[in-house]
Design an enzyme around this catalytic site. Structure first.
Site, PDB file in Angstrom:
ATOM      1  N   GLU A 193      47.998  48.727  17.719  1.00 40.43           N
ATOM      2  CA  GLU A 193      48.223  50.183  17.748  1.00 40.43           C
ATOM      3  C   GLU A 193      48.618  50.633  19.145  1.00 40.43           C
ATOM      4  OE1 GLU A 193      48.469  52.872  16.172  1.00 40.43           O
ATOM      5  OE2 GLU A 193      47.118  53.056  14.460  1.00 40.43           O
ATOM      6  N   ASP A 194      49.282  51.782  19.242  1.00 39.62           N
ATOM      7  CA  ASP A 194      49.561  52.359  20.555  1.00 39.62           C
ATOM      8  C   ASP A 194      48.326  53.071  21.100  1.00 39.62           C
ATOM      9  OD1 ASP A 194      49.677  54.371  18.623  1.00 39.62           O
ATOM     10  OD2 ASP A 194      51.526  55.271  19.362  1.00 39.62           O
ATOM     11  N   ASP A 249      42.931  57.782  18.619  1.00 42.33           N
ATOM     12  CA  ASP A 249      42.523  59.109  19.069  1.00 42.33           C
ATOM     13  C   ASP A 249      41.349  59.574  18.186  1.00 42.33           C
ATOM     14  OD1 ASP A 249      42.637  61.638  20.288  1.00 42.33           O
ATOM     15  OD2 ASP A 249      44.263  62.334  19.020  1.00 42.33           O
ATOM     16  N   PHE A 296      47.301  64.387  26.993  1.00 42.41           N
ATOM     17  CA  PHE A 296      48.282  63.960  25.999  1.00 42.41           C
ATOM     18  C   PHE A 296      49.314  63.136  26.748  1.00 42.41           C
ATOM     19  CE2 PHE A 296      52.176  64.245  23.573  1.00 42.41           C
ATOM     20  CZ  PHE A 296      51.719  63.923  22.303  1.00 42.41           C
ATOM     21  N   ARG A 323      59.563  57.568  24.488  1.00 42.34           N
ATOM     22  CA  ARG A 323      58.966  56.284  24.083  1.00 42.34           C
ATOM     23  C   ARG A 323      59.412  55.148  24.993  1.00 42.34           C
ATOM     24  NH1 ARG A 323      56.643  56.841  18.948  1.00 42.34           N
ATOM     25  NH2 ARG A 323      57.649  58.291  17.522  1.00 42.34           N
TER      26      ARG A 323
HETATM   27  P1  5GP Z   1      44.501  59.255  15.387  1.00 50.07           P
HETATM   28  O1  5GP Z   1      44.064  60.650  15.751  1.00 50.07           O
HETATM   29  O2  5GP Z   1      44.686  59.127  13.909  1.00 50.07           O
HETATM   30  O3  5GP Z   1      43.570  58.224  15.971  1.00 50.07           O
HETATM   31  O4  5GP Z   1      45.912  59.043  16.067  1.00 50.07           O
HETATM   32  C1  5GP Z   1      47.051  59.543  15.434  1.00 50.07           C
HETATM   33  C2  5GP Z   1      48.279  59.405  16.247  1.00 50.07           C
HETATM   34  O5  5GP Z   1      48.282  60.515  17.137  1.00 50.07           O
HETATM   35  C3  5GP Z   1      48.478  58.205  17.148  1.00 50.07           C
HETATM   36  O6  5GP Z   1      48.964  57.063  16.510  1.00 50.07           O
HETATM   37  C4  5GP Z   1      49.538  58.772  18.080  1.00 50.07           C
HETATM   38  O7  5GP Z   1      50.803  58.660  17.492  1.00 50.07           O
HETATM   39  C5  5GP Z   1      49.138  60.225  18.178  1.00 50.07           C
HETATM   40  N1  5GP Z   1      48.461  60.473  19.461  1.00 50.07           N
HETATM   41  C6  5GP Z   1      47.143  60.631  19.710  1.00 50.07           C
HETATM   42  N2  5GP Z   1      46.927  60.875  21.019  1.00 50.07           N
HETATM   43  C7  5GP Z   1      48.156  60.869  21.599  1.00 50.07           C
HETATM   44  C8  5GP Z   1      48.617  61.037  22.940  1.00 50.07           C
HETATM   45  O8  5GP Z   1      47.879  61.253  23.914  1.00 50.07           O
HETATM   46  N3  5GP Z   1      49.973  60.969  23.119  1.00 50.07           N
HETATM   47  C9  5GP Z   1      50.850  60.728  22.115  1.00 50.07           C
HETATM   48  N4  5GP Z   1      52.156  60.678  22.413  1.00 50.07           N
HETATM   49  N5  5GP Z   1      50.452  60.559  20.842  1.00 50.07           N
HETATM   50  C10 5GP Z   1      49.116  60.619  20.601  1.00 50.07           C
END
Ligand code: 5GP
Length: 192
Positions: free
Chosen positions: A109-110, A113, A163, A176
């Site tokens: 995963e990247d 969150d 963010f 990206r």
């Molecule tokens: P989750 O909240 O489900 O763990 O993450 C959902 C998605 O929110 C991540 O895969 C990512 O694409 C996006 N995301 C969460 N935090 C960040 C951030 O700080 N920067 C960016 N660009 N995307 C984020």
């Protein structure tokens, strides 16, 4: 004065060099951990590394080359309905090409969150009966978690209020391809 597309970057949070060093460390750690499982699959199949598109692409490309193991890789694509900076519902846009029953699977995963994307993915994949299912994320925001998810390998912890963009992470699909992880100037983020 001419404007360039990187004018929106306020500052670098994790440099390209720091990312490269950490990816090497993760590669070594993951290789050591899975080496003990080599030959455990009765059908001789190797570790399957699953990159989650689109954000994990640069990390995945570097990480798999830091693995000193025979592996296969595949991708899944998920979308979360939400605005530019907050998550919403999760939907699978591209599934795996192969079955994973009885296999060692590592999700790449990247960023984790709230944990909702990963929770959805893990639920779906564990129902297919892999031998092991682990998670490697470049970035982790543990203080933002809304659901508990296992993160086996994490590159860096990011402060919850940031963010970040770059090295796979976007804002409105841009940034990206930055080689580092950084934050945007406030004026470059639109509300909603
Ligand atoms: P989750 O909240 O489900 O763990 O993450 C959902 C998605 O929110 C991540 O895969 C990512 O694409 C996006 N995301 C969460 N935090 C960040 C951030 O700080 N920067 C960016 N660009 N995307 C984020």
């Amino acid at each position: 004065m001419t404007t360039v597309w990187t004018d929106g970057i306020e500052r670098v949070v994790i440099s390209a060099g720091e990312i490269a060093d950490r990816v090497c460390q993760l590669g070594r750690q993951i290789s050591d951990d899975y080496r003990s499982r080599e030959g455990k699959d009765p059908r001789g199949r190797s570790l399957l590394v699953v990159g989650i598109l689109k954000g994990a692409m640069p990390f995945m490309a570097d990480l798999v080359r830091a693995l000193d193991l025979p592996i296969e890789y595949d991708f899944m694509a998920v979308s979360s309905y939400g605005n530019g900076t907050s998550p919403g519902e999760v939907r699978i846009l591209k599934d795996l090409d192969c079955a994973i029953g009885g296999r060692d699977v590592l999700i790449v995963e990247d960023i984790v969150d709230t944990g909702r994307t990963l929770q959805h993915l893990l639920g779906g994949l564990s129902a297919r009966g892999p031998a092991t299912l682990r998670v490697c994320t470049l970035l982790d925001k543990p203080h933002r978690r809304e659901v508990e998810v296992p993160v086996d390998y994490a590159g860096f912890v990011v402060p919850e209020n940031l963010f970040v963009v770059g090295y796979g992470l976007d804002y409105a699909e841009v940034y990206r391809n930055l080689p580092f992880v950084g934050i945007l100037k406030p004026g470059y983020i639109r509300d909603g």
